[in-house]
Write a protein that holds these residues in place. Structure first.
Motif, mmCIF file in Angstrom:
data_model
loop_
_atom_site.group_PDB
_atom_site.id
_atom_site.type_symbol
_atom_site.label_atom_id
_atom_site.label_comp_id
_atom_site.label_asym_id
_atom_site.label_seq_id
_atom_site.Cartn_x
_atom_site.Cartn_y
_atom_site.Cartn_z
ATOM 1 N N TRP A 7 44.259 34.203 33.703
ATOM 2 C CA TRP A 7 45.505 34.432 32.975
ATOM 3 C C TRP A 7 45.425 35.725 32.168
ATOM 4 C CZ3 TRP A 7 50.306 32.123 32.535
ATOM 5 C CH2 TRP A 7 50.515 31.001 33.327
ATOM 6 N N SER A 8 44.278 35.974 31.574
ATOM 7 C CA SER A 8 44.085 37.194 30.804
ATOM 8 C C SER A 8 44.271 38.424 31.690
ATOM 9 C CB SER A 8 42.695 37.193 30.178
ATOM 10 O OG SER A 8 42.468 38.384 29.480
ATOM 11 N N ALA A 9 43.683 38.393 32.868
ATOM 12 C CA ALA A 9 43.805 39.517 33.802
ATOM 13 C C ALA A 9 45.255 39.709 34.237
ATOM 14 C CB ALA A 9 42.912 39.287 35.017
ATOM 15 N N MET A 10 45.942 38.610 34.544
ATOM 16 C CA MET A 10 47.336 38.704 34.983
ATOM 17 C C MET A 10 48.221 39.232 33.865
ATOM 18 S SD MET A 10 50.643 37.265 34.900
ATOM 19 C CE MET A 10 50.532 35.591 34.309
ATOM 20 N N ALA B 46 51.445 43.373 31.367
ATOM 21 C CA ALA B 46 51.756 44.204 30.196
ATOM 22 C C ALA B 46 51.729 45.688 30.570
ATOM 23 C CB ALA B 46 50.773 43.923 29.071
ATOM 24 N N SER B 47 50.739 46.083 31.347
ATOM 25 C CA SER B 47 50.653 47.487 31.780
ATOM 26 C C SER B 47 51.832 47.858 32.670
ATOM 27 C CB SER B 47 49.356 47.735 32.544
ATOM 28 O OG SER B 47 48.255 47.587 31.696
ATOM 29 N N ALA B 48 52.168 46.957 33.583
ATOM 30 C CA ALA B 48 53.274 47.226 34.514
ATOM 31 C C ALA B 48 54.590 47.370 33.761
ATOM 32 C CB ALA B 48 53.373 46.113 35.556
ATOM 33 N N VAL B 49 54.847 46.459 32.848
ATOM 34 C CA VAL B 49 56.105 46.460 32.097
ATOM 35 C C VAL B 49 56.190 47.677 31.176
ATOM 36 C CG1 VAL B 49 57.358 45.190 30.304
ATOM 37 C CG2 VAL B 49 56.459 43.985 32.256
ATOM 38 N N GLU C 200 54.188 42.384 44.013
ATOM 39 C CA GLU C 200 53.409 43.425 44.687
ATOM 40 C C GLU C 200 52.416 44.072 43.732
ATOM 41 O OE1 GLU C 200 55.391 46.369 47.097
ATOM 42 O OE2 GLU C 200 57.007 44.948 47.548
ATOM 43 N N VAL C 201 52.865 44.346 42.518
ATOM 44 C CA VAL C 201 52.006 45.000 41.529
ATOM 45 C C VAL C 201 50.853 44.083 41.113
ATOM 46 C CG1 VAL C 201 51.929 45.879 39.160
ATOM 47 C CG2 VAL C 201 53.824 46.516 40.653
ATOM 48 N N LEU C 202 51.164 42.809 40.873
ATOM 49 C CA LEU C 202 50.155 41.876 40.359
ATOM 50 C C LEU C 202 49.266 41.310 41.461
ATOM 51 C CD1 LEU C 202 52.356 40.057 37.719
ATOM 52 C CD2 LEU C 202 50.691 41.876 37.336
ATOM 53 N N GLY C 203 49.772 41.271 42.666
ATOM 54 C CA GLY C 203 48.984 40.864 43.831
ATOM 55 C C GLY C 203 48.233 39.564 43.655
ATOM 56 N N GLU C 204 46.916 39.615 43.840
ATOM 57 C CA GLU C 204 46.058 38.427 43.824
ATOM 58 C C GLU C 204 45.932 37.791 42.441
ATOM 59 O OE1 GLU C 204 42.284 39.460 45.449
ATOM 60 O OE2 GLU C 204 43.136 40.075 47.364
ATOM 61 N N ARG C 205 46.405 38.473 41.409
ATOM 62 C CA ARG C 205 46.327 37.890 40.064
ATOM 63 C C ARG C 205 47.306 36.726 39.899
ATOM 64 N NH1 ARG C 205 46.659 43.415 39.216
ATOM 65 N NH2 ARG C 205 44.703 44.385 38.626
ATOM 66 N N GLU D 225 49.075 40.309 24.099
ATOM 67 C CA GLU D 225 48.376 40.520 22.824
ATOM 68 C C GLU D 225 48.113 39.191 22.105
ATOM 69 O OE1 GLU D 225 49.468 42.380 18.453
ATOM 70 O OE2 GLU D 225 50.458 43.235 20.203
ATOM 71 N N VAL D 226 49.134 38.345 22.022
ATOM 72 C CA VAL D 226 48.977 37.058 21.338
ATOM 73 C C VAL D 226 48.018 36.164 22.122
ATOM 74 C CG1 VAL D 226 50.184 34.971 20.557
ATOM 75 C CG2 VAL D 226 51.223 37.216 20.206
#
Length: 177
Positions: free
Chosen positions: A28-31, A36-39, A64-69, A95-96
């Motif tokens: 979940w942290s990785a996703m 957050a980076s994508a947005v 597509e951006v998040l893929g396997e996450r 962040e939270v």
């Protein structure tokens, strides 16, 4: 910014509770970090809330951006953010979530804003002070604000310690006036 954190809190709480219960905190942290980076990307940010970009198109792009996450549950979380028109708070959700993760690991998040960049000795003194007062490790996020003139403002959770020259001058002005 504070309003976005307020909006993000229940989403992050739900995500963390699920992730912790199912042993998926790392995933979940990785996703959430990737989301957050994508947005935050200016090109993608223009698509969010754009009348010509449907929710399905936005979801497809993020998949597509998040893929396997993404798995089914994390995809459902993403759909919830999109449908509730809360995708723009994804950085605050991440962040939270990370703060909850650190708290569960016994680590306190400390925001230090100083007039000048902190050196290693100053970071160490802050870490030791937090450790002795709260009895836990700390993670320091440092930023620079030259308008403080001197000193620093330290935020630990909801507590704020204003040791800045600007803060002291403001207090002196109140006493005099």
């Amino acid at each position: 910014m504070q309003e976005k954190l307020t909006i993000a809190r229940p989403y992050a709480a739900a995500a963390y509770a699920y992730a912790d219960e199912h042993g998926e905190v790392e995933q979940w942290s990785a996703m959430l970090g990737a989301l957050a980076s994508a947005v935050s990307d200016p090109l993608l940010a223009r698509c969010i809330g754009h009348p010509k970009v449907s929710d399905a198109d936005l979801l497809g792009l993020l998949e597509e951006v998040l893929g396997e996450r993404l798995n089914d549950t994390r995809r459902n979380f993403l759909v919830t953010l999109i449908e509730a028109e809360r995708l723009e708070v994804a950085p605050q959700v991440a962040e939270v979530f990370e703060r909850r993760r650190a708290k569960a690991a016994g680590v306190v998040h400390v925001d230090v804003t100083s007039a000048f960049a902190l050196n290693g000795a100053e970071r160490d003194r802050i870490e030791q002070a937090v450790k002795s007062r709260l009895g836990s490790q700390c993670e320091i996020a440092a930023s620079v604000d030259p308008e403080l003139i001197g000193g620093a403002v330290i935020k630990i959770g909801d507590s704020v310690i204003d040791l800045s020259l600007r803060g002291r001058l403001a207090a002196l002005e109140q006493q005099l006036g």
